[in-house]
Design an enzyme around this catalytic site. Structure first.
Site, PDB file in Angstrom:
ATOM      1  N   SER A  43       0.799  -1.224   0.000  1.00 61.68           N
ATOM      2  CA  SER A  43       0.000   0.000   0.000  1.00 61.68           C
ATOM      3  C   SER A  43       0.833   1.276   0.000  1.00 61.68           C
ATOM      4  CB  SER A  43      -0.933   0.011   1.215  1.00 61.68           C
ATOM      5  OG  SER A  43      -0.191  -0.147   2.415  1.00 61.68           O
ATOM      6  N   HIS A  85      -0.381   4.771   7.224  1.00 56.04           N
ATOM      7  CA  HIS A  85       0.217   5.402   6.048  1.00 56.04           C
ATOM      8  C   HIS A  85       0.515   6.883   6.254  1.00 56.04           C
ATOM      9  CE1 HIS A  85      -2.324   1.982   4.743  1.00 56.04           C
ATOM     10  NE2 HIS A  85      -1.196   1.666   4.128  1.00 56.04           N
ATOM     11  N   ASP A  92      -3.608   7.967   7.962  1.00 54.68           N
ATOM     12  CA  ASP A  92      -4.444   6.993   8.661  1.00 54.68           C
ATOM     13  C   ASP A  92      -3.542   6.122   9.535  1.00 54.68           C
ATOM     14  OD1 ASP A  92      -3.234   5.097   7.017  1.00 54.68           O
ATOM     15  OD2 ASP A  92      -5.030   4.649   5.844  1.00 54.68           O
TER      16      ASP A  92
END
Length: 387
Positions: free
Chosen positions: A51, A338, A335
């Site tokens: 991610s 990240h 978040d």
């Protein structure tokens, strides 16, 4: 502010790994915070990872909501709409692309005809080096398979000689492994030291195999972002009820084992593979220093994420009831897992031109400018038409 978002029955999911949906038909206008275009050499870039680098491939997979983030408030700072990226804006991989005169990435899986002469991004949120880690994502083996499809496409479009030149001159950028260790800690909370070492060797072994497969088709320039200090992430600190500057030490130890092993295997490959050049970006210590000394780097908050619920906003960003900060640039994390775009921009600068304590034995800029490696030891038959 307090925001309520109504979602499906998957509201109970603890946190979301984020991925992106980028509209390829739009030429994005780059803001003043974009990196200066410095590279004089044009090279393709092929991106592998999770991610931290994913531009939205999971949006084209039949996958659950906890592995997607194509909903507000993701993307709010730069794109002004949710692209699915794991941030309020661009990622480290996007800033690298801009540094070398490319556009921000679009997902490899995005439908429609694509040209791969500038590279491709195969990264998938939640992906691991191991197939067992979130098997519905594009794990490293699946990403490698997609890359081999691109090799075949380039060979058909350009011919053997030009495709060979492109693949040999390209840079192969990756960030993978962190999710594997999160899963290990969850699956084996009482793991012995020998179990940890065996698991690290397993992860590193899969990464090594991928490197060798890319090398076989011409790859010579490899850029590795090492595993983050996952034990200090807001989501992990929240899950383990840690306070103040505390981090989950076993997860930090696993990341350190991995990062040391990655450095060792790269040195070994450099001695074994003719023309093999690499860099390792010390993402672990670069991010950890910002967590511990966030104000030194211009952040007002280093422990609590901008978006989410719980004491550290470690979960549920964009899902059900969550809090959202007014200025993501004040936060190190967007978040629970990240960094914000502002943090990504700082970190990419270190990857691009950091000193040898941060990126070694070369910086990304040096890797791009490095003279062409030797490829005379490879026969044409070894380079092309892989299934």
């Amino acid at each position: 502010m307090r925001i309520l978002v109504i979602v499906s029955a998957m509201q109970s999911l603890g946190f979301a790994f984020c991925v992106s949906l980028f509209l390829a038909s739009i030429n994005v206008v780059i803001s003043s915070s974009s990196p200066k275009k410095e590279s004089t050499k044009q090279r393709a870039v092929f991106v592998f990872g999770d991610s931290l680098y994913d531009p939205g491939n999971n949006d084209f997979l039949n996958i659950s909501i906890d592995l997607k983030a194509d909903y507000p408030p993701y993307g709010e700072t730069f794109f002004k709409y949710p692209t699915g990226r794991c941030s309020d804006g661009r990622l480290i991989s996007d800033f690298i692309a801009l540094h070398v005169n490319l556009s921000v990435w679009k997902p490899y899986l995005e439908p429609g005809k694509q040209q791969f002469i500038n590279g491709a991004n195969f990264a998938s949120a939640g992906a691991g080096a191991l197939a067992r880690t979130n098997p519905s994502t594009l794990n490293l083996e699946r990403q490698l398979s997609l890359f081999m499809n691109v090799v075949n496409t380039l060979t058909q479009q350009l011919g053997n000689a030009e495709a060979k030149k492109l693949l040999t001159n390209a840079v192969y950028l990756s960030s993978i492994g962190g999710v594997d260790y999160e899963h290990f800690k969850s699956d084996y909370p009482n793991a012995t030291e020998s179990m940890k070492l065996e698991y690290v060797n397993w992860v590193i072994g899969n990464i090594t195999n991928a490197i060798k497969e890319i090398y076989k088709v011409g790859g010579r320039r490899f850029a590795f972002q090492n595993v983050a200090p996952v034990g200090c992430f807001p989501a992990v600190r929240q899950d383990y009820n840690l306070s103040g500057p505390q981090c989950e030490e076993e997860m930090l130890a696993l990341a350190t084992l991995h990062n040391n092993a990655l450095s060792n295997v790269c040195r070994k490959l450099e001695s074994q593979l003719s023309g093999f050049k690499y860099l390792i970006f010390d993402f672990y210590n670069s991010l950890l220093d910002r967590i511990k000394n966030f104000s030194k780097y211009g952040f007002k908050e280093g422990y609590k994420a901008c978006c989410g619920s719980g004491v550290y906003h470690g979960s549920n960003c964009g899902i059900a009831e969550y809090d959202l900060c007014t200025n993501p640039n004040d936060h190190l994390f967007f978040d629970g897992h990240h960094p914000t775009e502002h943090a990504n921009s700082q970190l990419e600068q270190l990857l691009w031109s950091g000193n040898p304590n941060v990126t070694w034995p070369l910086s990304m800029k040096q890797l791009f400018e490095f003279d062409e490696p030797e490829i005379s030891n490879l026969a044409d038959d070894d380079l092309f038409m892989h299934a």
